[in-house]
Design a protein around this motif. Structure first.
Motif, short mmCIF file in Angstrom:
data_model
loop_
_atom_site.label_atom_id
_atom_site.label_comp_id
_atom_site.label_asym_id
_atom_site.label_seq_id
_atom_site.Cartn_x
_atom_site.Cartn_y
_atom_site.Cartn_z
N THR A 104 14.28 8.29 -0.39
CA THR A 104 14.44 7.54 0.84
C THR A 104 14.21 6.06 0.52
O THR A 104 13.63 5.73 -0.52
N SER A 105 14.65 5.19 1.41
CA SER A 105 14.44 3.76 1.19
C SER A 105 14.26 3.07 2.53
O SER A 105 14.55 3.63 3.59
N GLY A 106 13.79 1.84 2.45
CA GLY A 106 13.59 1.06 3.66
C GLY A 106 13.31 -0.39 3.32
O GLY A 106 13.21 -0.75 2.15
N THR A 107 13.20 -1.20 4.34
CA THR A 107 12.88 -2.61 4.18
C THR A 107 11.55 -2.88 4.87
O THR A 107 11.40 -2.62 6.06
N GLY A 108 10.59 -3.35 4.08
CA GLY A 108 9.26 -3.61 4.62
C GLY A 108 8.36 -2.39 4.61
O GLY A 108 7.18 -2.48 4.35
N SER A 109 8.93 -1.23 4.90
CA SER A 109 8.19 0.03 4.86
C SER A 109 9.18 1.17 4.65
O SER A 109 10.37 1.03 4.92
N VAL B 154 4.90 4.02 2.30
CA VAL B 154 4.74 2.72 1.64
C VAL B 154 4.90 1.62 2.67
O VAL B 154 5.83 1.64 3.48
N ASN B 155 3.97 0.66 2.64
CA ASN B 155 4.03 -0.51 3.52
C ASN B 155 3.82 -1.75 2.68
O ASN B 155 2.81 -1.86 1.98
N GLU C 126 2.81 20.48 -7.57
CA GLU C 126 2.63 19.08 -7.92
C GLU C 126 3.76 18.28 -7.29
O GLU C 126 4.92 18.68 -7.36
N LEU C 127 3.42 17.16 -6.68
CA LEU C 127 4.41 16.23 -6.15
C LEU C 127 4.37 14.99 -7.01
O LEU C 127 3.38 14.26 -7.05
N GLU C 128 5.43 14.77 -7.77
CA GLU C 128 5.55 13.57 -8.61
C GLU C 128 6.40 12.57 -7.85
O GLU C 128 7.48 12.91 -7.37
N TYR C 129 5.92 11.34 -7.75
CA TYR C 129 6.65 10.34 -6.96
C TYR C 129 6.75 9.02 -7.72
O TYR C 129 5.91 8.69 -8.55
N THR C 130 7.81 8.29 -7.38
CA THR C 130 8.01 6.94 -7.91
C THR C 130 8.28 6.03 -6.73
O THR C 130 9.15 6.32 -5.89
N VAL C 131 7.54 4.94 -6.66
CA VAL C 131 7.71 3.92 -5.62
C VAL C 131 8.21 2.66 -6.29
O VAL C 131 7.61 2.19 -7.26
N VAL C 132 9.31 2.12 -5.80
CA VAL C 132 9.86 0.86 -6.31
C VAL C 132 9.86 -0.14 -5.16
O VAL C 132 10.38 0.15 -4.08
N VAL C 133 9.25 -1.29 -5.40
CA VAL C 133 9.20 -2.36 -4.39
C VAL C 133 9.84 -3.60 -5.01
O VAL C 133 9.39 -4.09 -6.04
N ASP D 194 0.86 -1.18 0.00
CA ASP D 194 0.00 0.00 0.00
C ASP D 194 0.89 1.23 0.00
O ASP D 194 1.97 1.21 0.60
N TYR D 195 0.42 2.29 -0.65
CA TYR D 195 1.15 3.55 -0.59
C TYR D 195 0.16 4.70 -0.48
O TYR D 195 -0.93 4.65 -1.03
N ILE D 196 0.55 5.70 0.29
CA ILE D 196 -0.30 6.86 0.53
C ILE D 196 0.52 8.12 0.27
O ILE D 196 1.42 8.43 1.06
#
Length: 122
Positions: A77-82, A50-51, A100-107, A32-34
């Motif tokens: 930023t980065s993390g493990t699990g969240s 992100v979780n 505008e906030l443009e974001y990229t999430v990589v899991v 999930d990401y918010i």
């Protein structure tokens, strides 16, 4: 005539179902990401959380803040699990309605590799 309307209604319902499934992104990992962007006067507060269900998943968040189409700042930023990115920026160029906030999430988890890119406005 009634059979023709019923057939057309059924065909339309099937098309709507196909279209609805086409817009859902396919992800390998369950996460999930918010995102959020709030603006108060000339300060923007940018958050992406992100979780992942897989506690060993490697998560990277990259976010860029824009005002009137010009890049003001980029954070990562980065993390493990969240992972959680929570940054604020104060500049004269910032005002409500122009950001505008443009974001990229990589899991990267045991199920594979996912990338989500989107934006929020404030």
């Amino acid at each position: 005539m009634k059979k023709r309307i019923t057939a057309l209604t059924l065909l339309l319902a099937m098309c709507m179902t196909l279209c609805a499934h086409a817009v859902q992104p396919r992800t390998w990992n369950d996460f999930d990401y918010i995102p959020s962007l709030s603006v108060s006067r000339n300060t923007a507060t940018c958050k992406v959380e992100v979780n992942a269900m897989d506690s060993s998943a490697k998560i990277t968040i990259t976010a860029t803040l824009y005002a009137d189409g010009s890049s003001l700042a980029t954070w990562m930023t980065s993390g493990t699990g969240s992972a959680k990115l929570d940054k604020s920026l104060t500049k004269d160029a910032i005002s409500k309605g122009n950001c505008e906030l443009e974001y990229t999430v990589v899991v990267r988890g045991s199920a594979g590799y996912d990338t989500v890119t989107d934006s929020v406005f404030g």
